[in-house]
Motif scaffolding. Structure first.
Motif, PDB file in Angstrom:
ATOM      1  N   LYS A 374       0.933  -1.278  -0.145  1.00  0.00           N
ATOM      2  CA  LYS A 374      -0.064  -0.100   0.055  1.00  0.00           C
ATOM      3  C   LYS A 374       0.929   1.311  -0.143  1.00  0.00           C
ATOM      4  N   HIS A 375       1.811   1.311   0.804  1.00  0.00           N
ATOM      5  CA  HIS A 375       2.748   2.576   1.010  1.00  0.00           C
ATOM      6  C   HIS A 375       3.851   2.620   0.147  1.00  0.00           C
ATOM      7  N   SER A 376       4.219   1.598  -0.045  1.00  0.00           N
ATOM      8  CA  SER A 376       5.590   1.726  -0.987  1.00  0.00           C
ATOM      9  C   SER A 376       5.278   1.314  -2.542  1.00  0.00           C
ATOM     10  N   THR A 377       4.657   0.106  -2.519  1.00  0.00           N
ATOM     11  CA  THR A 377       4.588  -0.382  -3.973  1.00  0.00           C
ATOM     12  C   THR A 377       3.483   0.321  -4.555  1.00  0.00           C
ATOM     13  N   ILE A 378       2.292   0.610  -4.254  1.00  0.00           N
ATOM     14  CA  ILE A 378       1.235   1.274  -4.898  1.00  0.00           C
ATOM     15  C   ILE A 378       1.370   2.573  -4.905  1.00  0.00           C
ATOM     16  N   ALA A 379       1.831   3.262  -3.768  1.00  0.00           N
ATOM     17  CA  ALA A 379       1.975   4.629  -3.549  1.00  0.00           C
ATOM     18  C   ALA A 379       3.189   5.149  -4.545  1.00  0.00           C
ATOM     19  N   GLY A 380       4.194   4.286  -4.849  1.00  0.00           N
ATOM     20  CA  GLY A 380       5.392   4.702  -5.874  1.00  0.00           C
ATOM     21  C   GLY A 380       5.023   4.595  -7.095  1.00  0.00           C
ATOM     22  N   TYR A 381       3.981   3.744  -7.493  1.00  0.00           N
ATOM     23  CA  TYR A 381       3.406   3.568  -8.841  1.00  0.00           C
ATOM     24  C   TYR A 381       2.535   4.844  -9.028  1.00  0.00           C
ATOM     25  N   ARG A 382       1.856   5.371  -8.116  1.00  0.00           N
ATOM     26  CA  ARG A 382       1.019   6.572  -8.131  1.00  0.00           C
ATOM     27  C   ARG A 382       1.972   7.703  -8.246  1.00  0.00           C
ATOM     28  N   ASN A 383       3.097   7.754  -7.651  1.00  0.00           N
ATOM     29  CA  ASN A 383       4.037   8.869  -7.716  1.00  0.00           C
ATOM     30  C   ASN A 383       5.024   8.927  -9.243  1.00  0.00           C
ATOM     31  N   THR A 384       5.023   7.567  -9.786  1.00  0.00           N
ATOM     32  CA  THR A 384       5.576   7.587 -10.979  1.00  0.00           C
ATOM     33  C   THR A 384       4.523   8.230 -12.014  1.00  0.00           C
ATOM     34  N   TRP A 385       3.330   7.909 -11.916  1.00  0.00           N
ATOM     35  CA  TRP A 385       2.292   8.732 -12.882  1.00  0.00           C
ATOM     36  C   TRP A 385       2.260  10.125 -12.812  1.00  0.00           C
ATOM     37  N   ASN A 386       2.254  10.646 -11.553  1.00  0.00           N
ATOM     38  CA  ASN A 386       2.659  12.037 -11.102  1.00  0.00           C
ATOM     39  C   ASN A 386       3.620  12.553 -11.880  1.00  0.00           C
ATOM     40  N   ASP A 387       4.977  12.056 -11.824  1.00  0.00           N
ATOM     41  CA  ASP A 387       6.161  12.465 -12.225  1.00  0.00           C
ATOM     42  C   ASP A 387       6.156  12.439 -13.965  1.00  0.00           C
ATOM     43  N   LEU A 388       5.354  11.535 -14.415  1.00  0.00           N
ATOM     44  CA  LEU A 388       5.510  11.576 -15.917  1.00  0.00           C
ATOM     45  C   LEU A 388       4.409  12.540 -16.330  1.00  0.00           C
ATOM     46  N   TYR A 389       3.385  12.872 -15.791  1.00  0.00           N
ATOM     47  CA  TYR A 389       2.155  13.747 -16.274  1.00  0.00           C
ATOM     48  C   TYR A 389       2.889  15.205 -15.870  1.00  0.00           C
TER      49      TYR A 389
END
Length: 464
Positions: A374-389
């Motif tokens: 929840k706090h590392s893998t999924i949150a990290g994936y969400r942050n990757t989307w943030n960084d890309l857009y």
């Protein structure tokens, strides 16, 4: 007390480093890197900017509005670039529009929308899909007897690891000044050092004979050799065998997977935990069918499970490798450099740690898994989307600011595209939020299921 849990695991970790198909082929039907990476042919010269614009966007899709469209968009030439750092790249990409002055445009909304479609195609990012995260959630149940009704995923007492290394010619290419082959070698040796002390290790290489021309293809495509038998790990002996390999020819992935099945003939999955890491710098280039080979291995006595890490691989290659992983119930993740490659390998270490827990009779910590996901893998994936857009947005602003300041588009066109940047931001934010919510829901359901199953584990599989 012993735990009689059956878990056949076969992991193929494909550390894919870009350009296998491109660099290795000397045959007429294959394109070189230069040919594939070359800019698209510019439209013929015209005095009418609208005609030029029509040609430039003829094959382009509108900016994405939902997840499916976001995952299908192709990375643009200005992906994750800023004009202050890559001015030459920006000038080259913008050059068709720089032939015209602002007053030559008709300033209609249709024209503004076409300009925005073009600009977005230049800055578009390659957004990762959620499949790898879903599979990581599934993997968190490895070691639990009810993960699959047929008991597919379980541990056995002997832990065997084989690495299959791509030695094709394109592995000589460099990332940040270091050859892809050297990166792979260093990563392999570092990873092996993290394996359980009692693990047996093997090393197979392919594409190390012949050469990367059409004349050398036949020999190269048949080259797949077990250079270090599956046995207790001897660091010096394996290092010597690995250091003798140099990047040479083509990429017979299918042939090597077929050979790997024979390598494990003495280690059936009923009695062994078998893991294979396939280290490759691209997709099959020898007319083999790696999907069919992996499916055959998956149904064999080796009982495989496949994980693939793509290392700076192009979008087309990523799709093929992702399909290969998904067909064998595995995961696909992508790494862009050595640090990300190391990070992905460290994540793969979790399976060997789970095996050690199994041997010591330790209970698998479902709560810890849930929290980390929840706090590392999924949150990290969400942050990757943030960084890309955000990168898309920054590059878009760079383009439209420059074009307007230099007198190539009107202020009205800039205002329209600025408003579309805001629309796109809202769209991608919504997509990312929905993805995060959906993944957390899957993780929560997985955790609740695991809590119940842990109780059954003691009752059913622990013998006093």
């Amino acid at each position: 007390m012993s735990i009689t849990i059956k878990i056949p695991i076969f992991i193929v970790l494909s550390i894919v480093i870009s350009g296998c198909t491109n660099d290795e082929s000397g045959a007429d039907e294959d394109l070189s890197n230069d040919e594939q990476d070359a800019p698209k042919e510019e439209p013929q010269s015209s005095d009418d900017p609208h005609e030029v614009l029509d040609e430039l966007i003829a094959d382009l899709d509108a900016p994405p509005e939902d997840l499916a469209e976001a995952l299908e968009q192709s990375a643009g030439p200005l992906q994750q670039k800023r004009i202050d750092d890559d001015e030459e790249a920006f000038m080259e990409v913008m050059s068709p529009l720089m032939e015209f002055d602002a007053e030559e445009w008709d300033d209609s909304e249709e024209t503004h929308d076409q300009l925005w479609t073009l600009v977005h195609s230049w800055v578009a990012a390659d957004f990762p899909g959620p499949n790898s995260i879903v599979q990581q959630i599934r993997q968190s149940q490895i070691g639990h007897p009810d993960f699959e009704e047929d008991g597919t995923f379980s541990f056995e007492d002997q832990f065997n690891v084989q690495l299959i290394l791509d030695a094709s010619g394109s592995m000589a290419g460099e990332i940040d000044g270091t050859s892809k082959m050297d990166i792979a070698k260093d990563s392999i040796l570092a990873f092996i050092d993290t394996l359980p002390e009692d693990a047996q290790v093997g090393l197979r290489v392919y594409g190390h004979e012949g050469d990367n021309t059409s004349e050398g293809q036949e020999v190269s495509c048949q080259s797949s050799e077990l250079i270090y038998d599956i046995q207790p790990y001897d660091e010096g002996e394996l290092s010597d065998a690995l250091n003798d390999i140099e990047p040479t020819g083509w990429t017979p992935i299918s042939h090597s997977i077929q050979e790997a099945e024979q390598d494990f003939a003495e280690y059936p999955g009923e009695e062994n935990t078998n893991i294979i890491y396939l280290v490759s710098d691209g997709i099959e280039t020898c007319d083999g069918d790696p999907v069919a080979a992996a499916e055959q291995l998956s149904s064999s006595d080796v009982e495989p499970f496949l994980n693939i890490i793509g290392f700076d691989v192009d979008p087309e290659g990523q799709e093929e490798l992702r399909e290969l992983a998904e067909l064998t119930q595995g995961t696909y993740t992508n790494a862009a450099n050595e640090d990300e490659l190391t990070q992905q390998l460290e994540q793969s270490q979790e399976l060997s740690e789970r095996w050690e827990d199994y041997l010591t009779g330790a209970r698998l910590d479902a709560s810890s898994d849930w929290f980390s996901l929840k706090h590392s893998t999924i949150a990290g994936y969400r942050n990757t989307w943030n960084d890309l857009y955000r990168a898309q947005e920054f590059a878009s602003n760079d383009v439209i600011h420059f074009l307007q300041e230099e007198g190539h588009i009107t202020s009205e066109a800039r205002q329209y595209m600025s408003s579309q940047i805001n629309v796109t931001r809202q769209s991608f934010t919504g997509i990312a939020n929905d993805l995060q919510d959906d993944l957390n829901e899957i993780n929560d359901s997985n955790y609740e299921e695991m809590v119940d199953e842990i109780q059954e584990l003691n009752e059913t599989y622990v013998n006093d």
